[in-house]
Design an enzyme around this catalytic site. Structure first.
Site, short mmCIF file in Angstrom:
data_model
loop_
_atom_site.label_atom_id
_atom_site.label_comp_id
_atom_site.label_asym_id
_atom_site.label_seq_id
_atom_site.Cartn_x
_atom_site.Cartn_y
_atom_site.Cartn_z
N ASP A 146 -11.89 1.67 3.28
CA ASP A 146 -12.04 0.21 3.16
C ASP A 146 -13.47 -0.18 2.84
O ASP A 146 -13.73 -1.30 2.40
CB ASP A 146 -11.60 -0.47 4.46
CG ASP A 146 -10.34 -1.30 4.30
OD1 ASP A 146 -9.95 -1.58 3.15
OD2 ASP A 146 -9.74 -1.67 5.32
N LYS A 168 0.83 -1.20 0.00
CA LYS A 168 0.00 0.00 0.00
C LYS A 168 0.86 1.25 0.00
O LYS A 168 0.54 2.24 -0.68
CB LYS A 168 -0.95 -0.02 1.21
CG LYS A 168 -2.06 -1.05 1.07
CD LYS A 168 -2.78 -1.32 2.38
CE LYS A 168 -3.77 -2.47 2.22
NZ LYS A 168 -4.38 -2.90 3.49
N GLN A 214 -5.43 -2.14 9.37
CA GLN A 214 -5.10 -3.43 8.77
C GLN A 214 -5.62 -4.57 9.64
O GLN A 214 -5.34 -4.63 10.84
CB GLN A 214 -3.59 -3.55 8.58
CG GLN A 214 -3.14 -4.81 7.88
CD GLN A 214 -3.61 -4.87 6.44
OE1 GLN A 214 -3.49 -3.90 5.70
NE2 GLN A 214 -4.13 -6.02 6.03
#
Length: 281
Positions: free
Chosen positions: A121, A54, A98
């Site tokens: 997300d 990322k 995460q």
């Protein structure tokens, strides 16, 4: 008959190029640089790889990336406080925690603590609700990438029988809603579905997201179908493989390989969501 491969790397590169152009335009027109904050709790090896990928993607497209690597003993209160601080930071447009998280932290509480307008997300209940009722909002990255892959083939979803095997909140359910929004006729299957083989074999578009190596056999694939394999598994030899028996599914018209299919799309769509969160297109 041999199925045409859907090149996820190429489609993801096109998305990243589009995002990079959007980031340049946003800087030039409004002086805004999209910002993404990633919080990583603990030292899970796979999570560390994902976070590094990322970071690289952000640098490539022109997104400002902040990564907070927190110790595994971080408390839920400490993590929520960090999220609250980032929620009030105008330079941060997207916040990503995460997963998975250590056992002392409630994943749901963390997801719900992320401001919906920074939920890149697409996991917040408000984002899920907007997707359900067809309103604009952040779509989870993997399902959004699946739609990009389908679009890359030129196959229209409208009127097609779409079968999604898997009902997770992260992939299965949102993918089904996206296909329904494209006027597909959608069937969602799972471990307790009766007659799964027969249902799958009628699919014009088949999405396999069950997390079991080789679960989809050749008998479950309709000749000429479009097959999206979301699985990331290891076979008996330790080799990376998908949920679909790739060799047996060659009677499909299109199929995604593993690796190199859906995988590259997830981070590309995260970049797109972050650009949108900053006000870009």
């Amino acid at each position: 008959m041999s199925a045409a491969l859907i090149d996820g790397k190429a489609v993801a590169a096109a998305v990243r190029a589009r995002v990079a152009a959007g980031c340049r335009a946003l800087r030039e027109e409004r002086g805004v640089t999209p910002g993404l904050a990633v919080l990583l709790v603990g030292e899970d090896p796979a999570s560390q790889i994902y976070v590094r990928n990322k970071e690289r993607a952000c640098a490539e497209v022109g997104i400002s990336s902040r990564v907070y690597r927190l110790p595994v003993q971080t408390t839920q209160e400490e993590l929520l406080a960090r999220i609250a601080a980032l929620g009030g930071d105008d330079a941060v447009h997207g916040i990503l925690v995460q997963l998975p998280l250590p056992p002392q932290i409630d994943e749901r509480a963390v997801i719900e603590a992320i401001p919906p307008d920074k939920d890149v997300d697409g996991f917040h209940p408000q984002s899920a609700g907007r997707l359900l009722v067809g309103e604009p909002g952040f779509v989870p990255c993997t399902p959004a990438g699946i739609l990009e892959l389908i679009d890359s083939t030129g196959v229209s979803v409208e009127g097609k029988h779409c079968v999604v095997i898997g009902r997770s909140n992260i992939v299965g359910k949102p993918t089904a809603l996206l296909l329904l929004g494209r006027n597909g006729t959608v069937t969602v299957c799972h471990s307790r579905t009766q007659g799964l083989q027969e249902i799958a074999a009628r699919a014009d578009i088949l999405v396999a997201a069950v997390g079991r190596a080789g679960f989809v056999t050749g008998e479950m694939v309709k000749p000429g179908a479009l097959v999206i394999d979301v699985g990331m598994n290891r076979d008996a030899a330790g080799k990376l493989c998908g949920d679909v028996d790739f060799a047996a599914a060659q009677k499909a018209a299109y199929i995604t390989p593993v690796p190199g299919g859906v995988g590259p799309m997830t981070i590309a769509m995260l970049m797109q969501n972050t650009l949108r969160a900053a006000g870009g297109r």
